[in-house]
Design an enzyme around this catalytic site. Structure first.
Site, short mmCIF file in Angstrom:
data_model
loop_
_atom_site.label_atom_id
_atom_site.label_comp_id
_atom_site.label_asym_id
_atom_site.label_seq_id
_atom_site.Cartn_x
_atom_site.Cartn_y
_atom_site.Cartn_z
N ASP A 47 0.47 11.54 -10.68
CA ASP A 47 0.91 10.15 -10.79
C ASP A 47 -0.01 9.20 -10.02
OD1 ASP A 47 2.90 11.53 -12.01
OD2 ASP A 47 4.44 11.08 -10.53
N TYR A 78 13.43 19.25 -7.37
CA TYR A 78 11.98 19.26 -7.66
C TYR A 78 11.26 20.22 -6.70
CZ TYR A 78 7.20 17.48 -8.26
OH TYR A 78 5.85 17.36 -8.50
C1 GLA Z 1 6.54 14.03 -10.92
C2 GLA Z 1 5.51 14.32 -9.83
C3 GLA Z 1 4.19 14.79 -10.46
C4 GLA Z 1 4.41 15.91 -11.46
C5 GLA Z 1 5.53 15.56 -12.43
C6 GLA Z 1 5.88 16.70 -13.34
O1 GLA Z 1 6.16 12.92 -11.68
O2 GLA Z 1 5.28 13.19 -9.04
O3 GLA Z 1 3.30 15.17 -9.44
O4 GLA Z 1 4.65 17.12 -10.82
O5 GLA Z 1 6.72 15.15 -11.77
O6 GLA Z 1 4.82 16.98 -14.18
#
Ligand code: GLA
Length: 386
Positions: A176, A226
């Site tokens: 991101d 997560y």
């Molecule tokens: C979030 C995290 C990213 C990535 C996505 C899944 O957006 O910030 O780093 O792991 O989830 O692809």
């Protein structure tokens, strides 16, 4: 909101933007993102395929000659003050994104001094479009520019990622922040998260459109499972004797299966498949084979839902509706647990799909979903009065 309106807010709070000690206020922007394919692969050393969007976080920033940072978040109507030398982080999680960036840039040797800033934007919060990375990237870029840090974009992205890890508690990957820094209008970017190498792929799918459907189920990675997903992957990689799952083969995974919990096995199985799907999509794009791209997207959704278990009933419903409508590809996008689906839709089906999915969602859940057309935009930058 445009930068002019934001400037009015700035001037109301902190006075005219002419100059304080010779410093003018300057405006910066950093975007949210979409990801065509490659989900939960970044922290496994794999490939991702994101693009920046036009929706941005914008900030007016002006040094104030002291060591205090004064922030006002227009969209939240919330303010916060801290000293650049405070080792105590703000109580509000939201302001820790900025505090963390300040501290991380200072740790990199940037001489950050006090500043006043007013910010806001149009990256929807909790939609899985990385509003938090947009916030981090905007301030990382702005402070590096204003205080002449001469740090490159990749390092700035890493400072944003460390902010999530250390001050917010989300052990995210680099996707991101990377794309918010490196995005380019009209192009998606394939990033190899192991080597840091990346390649721009012009994205003009003839006859197709990308559209997000926001389930409006709040996606919140802070305190979400997560980090558990990441832990599963790291456990499997360790047992396989690899740094990350990127280096783990299918044979290794199968050999380890008896030692793994069913859950860890399925998590790793998804990640290995997702690696292959990103490469399959790249190949398909070289042939302009968007139908194949779409098939891979549906596969990803199936894996995210059943193996990685980061979907929810609303997202599964939206993907199923897309399928029933004849949409080329659809899947949940980003970390999961709510947020958006990303849909690759043939032009001639677009209007019909958008109308149908909204109606069906309303009927099913008695709430609205939101349609967000995707325009691939630029990464972090300095802007003027737009
Ligand atoms: C979030 C995290 C990213 C990535 C996505 C899944 O957006 O910030 O780093 O792991 O989830 O692809």
């Amino acid at each position: 909101m445009d930068s002019k309106v934001l400037l009015q807010h700035f001037e109301q709070r902190f006075g005219k933007s002419t100059s304080v000690g010779g410093k003018e206020a300057a405006c910066f922007a950093a975007p949210g993102r979409v990801n065509l394919i490659g989900e939960h692969t970044d922290y496994n050393g794999g490939y991702v395929f994101p693009g920046a969007v036009e929706q941005c976080l914008m900030a007016w920033v002006r040094p104030n000659g002291g060591t205090r940072v004064r922030l006002y978040a227009v969209d939240l109507d919330a303010e916060c003050t801290f000293d650049v030398n405070d080792s105590q982080m703000p109580e509000s999680v939201h302001f820790r994104y900025v505090y963390g960036v300040v501290r991380e840039l200072m740790a990199l040797g940037v001489k950050v001094e006090g500043f006043d800033a007013v910010y806001g934007g149009d990256v929807p919060l909790g939609a899985g479009m990385s509003s938090s990375a947009a916030l981090e990237s905007c301030f990382a870029f702005a402070l590096n520019d204003i205080f002449e840090g001469h740090i490159d974009r990749m390092e700035l992205a890493r400072a944003g990622q460390r902010t999530e890890h250390k001050y917010v508690g989300v052990k995210c990957g680099i996707m991101d922040q990377f794309i918010s820094m490196h995005g380019r209008a009209g192009s998606l970017v394939r990033l190899d998260c192991r080597s840091g190498e990346f390649e721009y792929f012009p994205w003009h799918p003839k006859g197709y459109r990308l559209v997000l459907v926001n389930s409006c189920v709040k996606h919140e990675l802070v305190g979400s499972p997560y980090n558990d997903r990441r832990n599963s992957c790291e456990r499997v990689a360790r047992l396989a004797g690899c740094d990350t799952l990127r280096d783990c083969t299918r044979e290794q995974l199968e050999a380890l299966k008896p030692q793994l919990s069913d859950e860890d096995y399925r998590r790793a199985h998804f990640v290995l498949g997702e690696e292959e799907r990103v490469l399959a999509v790249c190949d398909a794009l070289k042939r302009d084979d968007y139908e194949e791209v779409g098939r891979q997207m549906y596969q990803t959704h199936g894996g995210l839902s059943r193996e990685y278990e980061v979907s929810c009933v609303e997202l599964d419903f939206l993907v199923q509706e897309a399928w029933l409508c004849g949409v080329t590809g659809a899947r949940l996008m980003g970390g999961g647990f709510g947020g958006c689906t990303i849909n690759l839709v043939r032009e001639e089906l677009y209007e019909k799909f958008v109308a149908a999915v909204q109606q069906r969602y309303r009927d099913q859940f008695d709430r609205e979903c939101k349609i967000i057309p995707v325009v691939i935009g630029d990464g972090a930058r300095r802007i003027g009065l737009e």
